[in-house]
Design an enzyme around this catalytic site. Structure first.
Site, PDB file in Angstrom:
ATOM      1  N   ARG A 162     -19.703 -50.455 -46.250  1.00 34.22           N
ATOM      2  CA  ARG A 162     -20.236 -50.086 -47.563  1.00 34.22           C
ATOM      3  C   ARG A 162     -21.407 -49.138 -47.359  1.00 34.22           C
ATOM      4  NH1 ARG A 162     -16.063 -51.527 -49.608  1.00 34.22           N
ATOM      5  NH2 ARG A 162     -15.725 -53.383 -50.871  1.00 34.22           N
ATOM      6  N   HIS A 195     -14.584 -42.814 -50.203  1.00 27.78           N
ATOM      7  CA  HIS A 195     -14.193 -44.241 -50.266  1.00 27.78           C
ATOM      8  C   HIS A 195     -12.672 -44.397 -50.449  1.00 27.78           C
ATOM      9  CE1 HIS A 195     -15.819 -48.485 -51.320  1.00 27.78           C
ATOM     10  NE2 HIS A 195     -14.637 -48.557 -50.770  1.00 27.78           N
TER      11      HIS A 195
HETATM   12  P1  NAP Z   1     -13.849 -60.450 -43.427  1.00 31.97           P
HETATM   13  O1  NAP Z   1     -12.460 -60.871 -43.058  1.00 31.97           O
HETATM   14  O2  NAP Z   1     -14.636 -61.298 -44.329  1.00 31.97           O
HETATM   15  O3  NAP Z   1     -14.640 -60.228 -42.057  1.00 31.97           O
HETATM   16  C1  NAP Z   1     -16.003 -59.976 -42.002  1.00 31.97           C
HETATM   17  C2  NAP Z   1     -16.458 -59.961 -40.560  1.00 31.97           C
HETATM   18  O4  NAP Z   1     -17.831 -59.587 -40.525  1.00 31.97           O
HETATM   19  C3  NAP Z   1     -16.348 -61.338 -39.888  1.00 31.97           C
HETATM   20  O5  NAP Z   1     -15.971 -61.190 -38.546  1.00 31.97           O
HETATM   21  C4  NAP Z   1     -17.785 -61.855 -39.976  1.00 31.97           C
HETATM   22  O6  NAP Z   1     -18.156 -62.772 -38.963  1.00 31.97           O
HETATM   23  C5  NAP Z   1     -18.557 -60.571 -39.787  1.00 31.97           C
HETATM   24  N1  NAP Z   1     -19.924 -60.728 -40.309  1.00 31.97           N
HETATM   25  C6  NAP Z   1     -20.314 -60.984 -41.571  1.00 31.97           C
HETATM   26  N2  NAP Z   1     -21.651 -61.092 -41.651  1.00 31.97           N
HETATM   27  C7  NAP Z   1     -22.115 -60.892 -40.396  1.00 31.97           C
HETATM   28  C8  NAP Z   1     -23.399 -60.885 -39.821  1.00 31.97           C
HETATM   29  N3  NAP Z   1     -24.501 -61.114 -40.546  1.00 31.97           N
HETATM   30  N4  NAP Z   1     -23.493 -60.664 -38.488  1.00 31.97           N
HETATM   31  C9  NAP Z   1     -22.405 -60.456 -37.736  1.00 31.97           C
HETATM   32  N5  NAP Z   1     -21.138 -60.443 -38.223  1.00 31.97           N
HETATM   33  C10 NAP Z   1     -21.000 -60.664 -39.542  1.00 31.97           C
HETATM   34  O7  NAP Z   1     -13.831 -58.989 -44.076  1.00 31.97           O
HETATM   35  P2  NAP Z   1     -12.707 -57.841 -43.957  1.00 31.97           P
HETATM   36  O8  NAP Z   1     -11.553 -58.142 -44.846  1.00 31.97           O
HETATM   37  O9  NAP Z   1     -12.432 -57.573 -42.522  1.00 31.97           O
HETATM   38  O10 NAP Z   1     -13.479 -56.624 -44.661  1.00 31.97           O
HETATM   39  C11 NAP Z   1     -14.709 -56.174 -44.131  1.00 31.97           C
HETATM   40  C12 NAP Z   1     -15.351 -55.174 -45.076  1.00 31.97           C
HETATM   41  O11 NAP Z   1     -14.676 -53.925 -45.061  1.00 31.97           O
HETATM   42  C13 NAP Z   1     -15.330 -55.533 -46.562  1.00 31.97           C
HETATM   43  O12 NAP Z   1     -16.296 -56.521 -46.884  1.00 31.97           O
HETATM   44  C14 NAP Z   1     -15.665 -54.195 -47.196  1.00 31.97           C
HETATM   45  O13 NAP Z   1     -17.074 -54.045 -47.218  1.00 31.97           O
HETATM   46  C15 NAP Z   1     -15.085 -53.199 -46.201  1.00 31.97           C
HETATM   47  N6  NAP Z   1     -13.926 -52.491 -46.785  1.00 31.97           N
HETATM   48  C16 NAP Z   1     -14.004 -51.136 -46.970  1.00 31.97           C
HETATM   49  C17 NAP Z   1     -12.932 -50.442 -47.499  1.00 31.97           C
HETATM   50  C18 NAP Z   1     -12.960 -48.959 -47.657  1.00 31.97           C
HETATM   51  O14 NAP Z   1     -12.029 -48.385 -48.232  1.00 31.97           O
HETATM   52  N7  NAP Z   1     -13.941 -48.277 -47.144  1.00 31.97           N
HETATM   53  C19 NAP Z   1     -11.753 -51.127 -47.864  1.00 31.97           C
HETATM   54  C20 NAP Z   1     -11.704 -52.499 -47.651  1.00 31.97           C
HETATM   55  C21 NAP Z   1     -12.789 -53.175 -47.111  1.00 31.97           C
HETATM   56  P3  NAP Z   1     -17.399 -64.200 -38.816  1.00 31.97           P
HETATM   57  O15 NAP Z   1     -16.066 -63.875 -38.196  1.00 31.97           O
HETATM   58  O16 NAP Z   1     -18.273 -64.964 -37.922  1.00 31.97           O
HETATM   59  O17 NAP Z   1     -17.293 -64.747 -40.219  1.00 31.97           O
END
Ligand code: NAP
Length: 329
Positions: A244, A292
């Protein structure tokens, strides 16, 4: 007599419960909303579909699928049972204002994962093969080669080992990069050096040439891509931000690029969006920007995922993608 009244009342009540509509309200991109309407009519004719702002009777809304939820959610939709984000992230929701009783579920669907894997592979390959430098050279009509580095000598590190980070790292393995990842809790991924928690972040960064941010935006991750983090990367490292916009401190990135600490950045997200015309990011020769679009929810696959979750909810089973409000993701 009293017993008779009770026996009579039950079937009447049960009948009313069965007849009460269980509508889904969709409030996101209206063009894709029309696709959702068509697919929902085919696959779930039992769930009336309402496309915002045509809400109908708010008391009939049991499910909301939204990018930004409608105002006054707690009071306006008294029978709301589940709130779905149509995106993978939920940072656009004000968690404190959402009613406690309503579970919040984020979107995990093959369309989002597939397009994110594609985008990050593209960005990493562009950085690996010095495309940002070549675009600048082309503008100046400069024919100059940069030595090709074998992928085995290039270290790609992903911040965030969730649904998207793990899928990206898995695919990057095919190119032969050295791979590492960082998460909050410890993960174990084949062929990936896994780091966990704040204490291991410096070690992770010190061995990362191309850094990819795929973290959720939370209080703990806001502004994480800052001067301190860039200083911990090897000289000349590069950045891909597909998390983000507010993960990044823009002024620190520009300083790091201008000083040569970082060589290039590919940014798919910004603050605010759309990025204002006077932002320095537009003009920087070593930044590539996209609006985005790294990944998008695909109605064909997202509807199936959402319906499976509704069926799970109706059967009293756990929801896939349930957001933990205490961690914010
Ligand atoms: P997810 O499955 O919830 O995974 C989040 C990961 O981040 C997990 O491994 C989590 O650790 C880690 N994390 C969270 N807080 C942390 C911290 N404080 N320190 C270290 N690691 C941390 O999310 P996802 O589905 O992979 O998506 C990730 C993000 O991608 C979304 O939230 C969104 O912001 C972004 N996104 C962007 C687009 C775009 O088009 N640009 C599209 C979709 C998503 P744990 O494994 O320990 O929980």
């Amino acid at each position: 007599m009293l017993g008779g009244v009770v026996r009579d009342a039950r079937p009447r009540y049960a009948h009313l419960v069965q007849e009460r509509p269980m509508a889904l309200l969709y409030k996101a991109d209206p063009v894709r909303g029309k696709e959702w309407a068509r697919i929902m009519a085919e696959r779930a004719p039992d769930i009336p579909f309402r496309l915002w702002p045509e809400v109908g009777d708010p008391a009939e809304i049991r499910y909301i699928a939204a990018w930004v939820p409608p105002p006054d959610l707690g009071h306006a939709y008294p029978n709301l049972e589940v709130l779905f984000s149509v995106g993978a992230g939920v940072d656009q929701f004000d968690l404190a204002s959402l009613p406690e009783r309503v579970p919040l579920v984020r979107m995990i669907e093959p369309g989002i994962v597939g397009s994110m894997v594609e985008y990050v592979a593209m960005a990493v390959l562009m950085l690996h093969r010095d495309l940002v430098a070549y675009v600048a050279q082309q503008r100046e009509r400069v024919w100059r080669e940069i030595r090709v580095r074998p992928p085995g000598g290039r270290r790609v590190g992903v911040l965030g080992l969730g649904e998207l980070g793990t899928a990206v790292l898995d695919r990057l393995g095919a190119f032969g990069f050295r791979r590492a990842g960082w998460s909050r809790s410890r993960r174990d991924l084949p062929g990936v050096d896994c780091f966990a928690g704040a204490a291991e972040l410096p070690a992770f960064l010190a061995q990362t040439d191309i850094l990819v941010c795929l973290l959720p935006l939370t209080a703990a991750t806001r502004g994480i891509l800052d001067r301190r983090l860039f200083a911990a990367l090897p000289q000349g490292a590069s950045l891909v931000n597909v998390g983000r916009g507010p993960h990044l401190v823009e002024a620190d990135l520009i300083e790091a690029l201008d000083s040569g600490r970082l060589s290039a950045a590919v940014l798919d997200v910004a603050t605010p969006e759309p990025l204002p015309g006077d932002s320095a990011l537009w003009r920087h020769p070593r930044i590539l920007l996209t609006p985005h679009i790294a990944s998008m929810t695909q109605p064909e696959t997202a509807v199936d995922v959402l319906l499976a979750n509704i069926r799970r909810h109706q059967a009293g089973q756990n929801l896939v993608g349930l957001v933990d409000r205490s961690s914010g993701y």
